[in-house]
Write a protein that holds these residues in place. Structure first.
Motif, mmCIF file in Angstrom:
data_model
loop_
_atom_site.group_PDB
_atom_site.id
_atom_site.type_symbol
_atom_site.label_atom_id
_atom_site.label_comp_id
_atom_site.label_asym_id
_atom_site.label_seq_id
_atom_site.Cartn_x
_atom_site.Cartn_y
_atom_site.Cartn_z
ATOM 1 N N THR A 74 80.319 85.898 60.771
ATOM 2 C CA THR A 74 78.928 86.131 60.850
ATOM 3 C C THR A 74 78.067 85.185 61.652
ATOM 4 O O THR A 74 78.077 83.975 61.183
ATOM 5 C CB THR A 74 78.439 86.647 59.486
ATOM 6 O OG1 THR A 74 79.138 87.638 59.198
ATOM 7 C CG2 THR A 74 76.868 87.056 59.337
ATOM 8 N N SER A 75 77.177 85.586 62.513
ATOM 9 C CA SER A 75 76.031 84.618 63.180
ATOM 10 C C SER A 75 74.957 84.695 62.380
ATOM 11 O O SER A 75 74.370 85.758 61.885
ATOM 12 C CB SER A 75 75.932 85.184 64.681
ATOM 13 O OG SER A 75 76.997 85.303 65.494
ATOM 14 N N LEU A 76 74.358 83.691 62.307
ATOM 15 C CA LEU A 76 73.060 83.306 61.660
ATOM 16 C C LEU A 76 72.081 83.380 62.667
ATOM 17 O O LEU A 76 72.111 82.391 63.639
ATOM 18 C CB LEU A 76 73.060 82.184 60.781
ATOM 19 C CG LEU A 76 74.010 81.977 59.447
ATOM 20 C CD1 LEU A 76 73.899 80.660 58.931
ATOM 21 C CD2 LEU A 76 73.717 83.270 58.474
ATOM 22 N N VAL A 77 70.890 84.066 62.792
ATOM 23 C CA VAL A 77 70.024 84.180 63.674
ATOM 24 C C VAL A 77 68.533 83.927 63.162
ATOM 25 O O VAL A 77 68.345 84.417 61.747
ATOM 26 C CB VAL A 77 70.105 85.357 64.488
ATOM 27 C CG1 VAL A 77 71.577 85.470 65.191
ATOM 28 C CG2 VAL A 77 69.667 86.835 63.806
ATOM 29 N N ASP A 78 67.476 83.395 63.718
ATOM 30 C CA ASP A 78 66.288 83.370 63.323
ATOM 31 C C ASP A 78 65.518 84.931 63.913
ATOM 32 O O ASP A 78 66.059 85.611 64.453
ATOM 33 C CB ASP A 78 65.652 82.264 63.893
ATOM 34 C CG ASP A 78 65.600 82.111 65.419
ATOM 35 O OD1 ASP A 78 65.363 83.168 66.103
ATOM 36 O OD2 ASP A 78 65.276 81.136 66.126
ATOM 37 N N ALA A 89 84.629 84.260 58.439
ATOM 38 C CA ALA A 89 84.912 85.634 58.213
ATOM 39 C C ALA A 89 84.935 85.709 56.423
ATOM 40 O O ALA A 89 84.695 86.636 55.724
ATOM 41 C CB ALA A 89 86.194 86.159 58.671
ATOM 42 N N GLU A 90 85.662 84.441 55.940
ATOM 43 C CA GLU A 90 85.972 84.699 54.488
ATOM 44 C C GLU A 90 84.396 84.720 53.726
ATOM 45 O O GLU A 90 84.662 85.179 52.415
ATOM 46 C CB GLU A 90 86.748 83.224 54.073
ATOM 47 C CG GLU A 90 88.012 83.283 54.706
ATOM 48 C CD GLU A 90 88.080 82.813 56.119
ATOM 49 O OE1 GLU A 90 86.927 82.295 56.735
ATOM 50 O OE2 GLU A 90 89.272 83.060 56.840
ATOM 51 N N ALA A 91 83.399 84.372 54.270
ATOM 52 C CA ALA A 91 82.039 84.440 53.430
ATOM 53 C C ALA A 91 81.740 85.770 52.893
ATOM 54 O O ALA A 91 81.431 85.806 51.948
ATOM 55 C CB ALA A 91 80.979 83.904 54.426
ATOM 56 N N PHE A 92 82.085 87.035 53.696
ATOM 57 C CA PHE A 92 82.089 88.221 53.414
ATOM 58 C C PHE A 92 83.089 88.952 53.526
ATOM 59 O O PHE A 92 82.984 89.836 52.341
ATOM 60 C CB PHE A 92 80.973 88.930 54.511
ATOM 61 C CG PHE A 92 79.710 88.670 54.478
ATOM 62 C CD1 PHE A 92 78.653 88.257 53.371
ATOM 63 C CD2 PHE A 92 79.086 87.598 55.622
ATOM 64 C CE1 PHE A 92 77.491 87.813 53.525
ATOM 65 C CE2 PHE A 92 77.671 87.136 55.698
ATOM 66 C CZ PHE A 92 76.967 87.161 54.804
ATOM 67 N N ALA A 93 84.171 88.814 53.994
ATOM 68 C CA ALA A 93 85.347 89.526 53.914
ATOM 69 C C ALA A 93 86.429 89.001 53.123
ATOM 70 O O ALA A 93 87.631 89.622 52.930
ATOM 71 C CB ALA A 93 85.822 89.528 55.498
ATOM 72 N N SER A 191 82.569 91.801 63.923
ATOM 73 C CA SER A 191 81.642 90.427 63.601
ATOM 74 C C SER A 191 80.294 90.879 62.946
ATOM 75 O O SER A 191 80.237 92.167 63.100
ATOM 76 C CB SER A 191 81.454 89.632 64.880
ATOM 77 O OG SER A 191 80.852 90.570 65.829
ATOM 78 N N GLY A 192 79.640 89.999 62.392
ATOM 79 C CA GLY A 192 78.271 90.413 61.727
ATOM 80 C C GLY A 192 77.304 89.287 62.158
ATOM 81 O O GLY A 192 77.476 88.581 63.007
ATOM 82 N N VAL A 193 76.038 89.719 61.853
ATOM 83 C CA VAL A 193 74.764 89.006 62.136
ATOM 84 C C VAL A 193 73.972 89.283 60.919
ATOM 85 O O VAL A 193 73.663 90.122 60.486
ATOM 86 C CB VAL A 193 74.220 89.508 63.613
ATOM 87 C CG1 VAL A 193 73.631 90.774 63.451
ATOM 88 C CG2 VAL A 193 73.138 88.513 63.834
ATOM 89 N N LEU A 194 73.365 87.926 60.517
ATOM 90 C CA LEU A 194 72.467 87.820 59.278
ATOM 91 C C LEU A 194 71.180 87.038 59.841
ATOM 92 O O LEU A 194 71.212 85.917 60.284
ATOM 93 C CB LEU A 194 73.248 86.943 58.272
ATOM 94 C CG LEU A 194 72.524 86.557 56.863
ATOM 95 C CD1 LEU A 194 72.109 87.810 56.180
ATOM 96 C CD2 LEU A 194 73.349 85.745 55.986
#
Length: 353
Positions: A74-78, A89-93, A191-194
């Protein structure tokens, strides 16, 4: 020989898993589920640690692995959409993630020929006697069982009837939000984005269906009262919370209103002094929910199911001893997961408690 009878309320994950183990140990098991059929909702579930041993014991580990979403991270974006970091991936999956509908389907398939399933019904009253529990249903005829297990979620009907009001057990973590899906216009590939601010968070990802984007919009709330409101009021609260937010917020809010799978819930935990009352016991979220933000709900449900079944099998019919041993063994594990749930809620804009 007459086998002991057990009624389990809830046909999601914890209930069918417990049903499998209890049947294997010689119990006659009935599962009642208020939904008219297997639930096809829920986006993904993940497994960590000892949950893999339970999947193996259920005989479904290899099959579950075939449905892995294979999320990449997951990408962190502003608010400008600029990437500021990356979560693995392990953070959410977890160590393994699969669509929830697949796990539910598998658990039902391996139990349906040995366990009685009653869909489109719910428990309406419980009366305990020395020799059993008299159960009344909303639609079906009354029946009596030796034991009743509530595996029916945070707002468990079994818990409400046998332990008391929801308000006595459910703790709000200061976070509510909506989930829905839309077209994958962001082009995410497993993938994800947060994007998160102090009181709000936007999480979007694409997993098993490359054409769909799954979205979570969460925001700080003082109580879970919005859970009981209609969709119109829930959407209005979300639009207020995300007013003025940049990045993809305006477009996702519009997509929310068009979604046919809109779902609203609050991050809550369940805390009880005891997980059993007489011949009634609680399992999974009904007894000790750690909140979705813990990432441990499914693993906790599976581990709890096997632990409860093991102690019932080893107590030679003494449910009082079995329930006490089940709780004593599992409580430290649950406490760790609930602490993680509070930390996770803060990450997504909640205040925690």
């Amino acid at each position: 020989m007459t086998h002991a009878t057990v009624l389990i309320s809830g046909a999601s994950v914890a209930g069918p898993a417990l049903a499998y183990f209890l049947h294997r140990d010689g119990y006659d098991v009935t599962v009642v589920e208020r939904a008219p059929d297997l639930r096809d909702s829920g986006y993904a579930v993940d497994f960590r640690g000892a949950a893999f041993d339970v999947l193996d014991d259920l005989g479904i580990l290899a099959e579950v692995r075939r449905h892995e979403t294979k999320m990449r991270g997951t990408s962190l974006v502003d608010e400008a959409g600029t990437e500021t970091g990356m979560l693995p991936a392990e953070a959410f999956a977890g160590e393994l993630e699969v669509p929830k509908r697949e796990l539910t389907r598998i658990l039902h398939r391996i139990t349906t020929h040995d366990v009685e399933y009653v869909f489109n019904d719910s428990i309406s009253a419980l009366t305990q006697h020395d020799s059993g529990v008299a159960v009344e249903f909303e639609r079906g005829a009354p029946r009596t069982f030796d034991l009743v297990i509530g595996a029916d979620g945070v707002y468990s009907k079994v818990r409400q009837l046998a332990f008391g009001p929801h308000a006595d057990a459910v703790r709000h973590l200061g976070l509510s939000g909506a989930g829905f899906s839309t077209a994958n216009y962001l082009g995410l590939d497993r993938s994800g984005v947060l994007q998160h601010a102090p009181d709000t968070a936007i999480y979007a990802f694409s997993a098993s269906d490359a054409d769909r984007l799954t979205v979570s919009l969460s925001f700080a709330t003082p109580t879970p009262a919005l859970d009981r409101c209609g969709r119109e009021e829930q959407e209005r609260a979300l639009r207020t919370a995300f007013a003025g937010r940049g990045w993809e917020a305006p477009r996702l809010l519009d997509a929310m209103s068009e979604a046919d799978d809109f779902y609203f819930s609050s991050a809550c935990q369940v805390h009880l002094d005891r997980w059993s009352q007489g011949r009634v016991a609680l399992l999974g979220d009904a007894g000790y929910c750690a909140a979705p933000t813990s990432g441990m709900g499914t693993s906790q449900a599976l581990i709890g199911a096997r632990t409860l079944a093991r102690h019932l099998a080893g107590a030679n019919g003494d449910h009082t001893t079995a329930f006490a041993a089940y709780e004593a063994e599992l409580r430290p594990y649950v406490a760790e997961n609930q602490a993680t749930g509070v930390e996770g809620a803060a990450m997504f804009g909640g205040g925690g408690r």
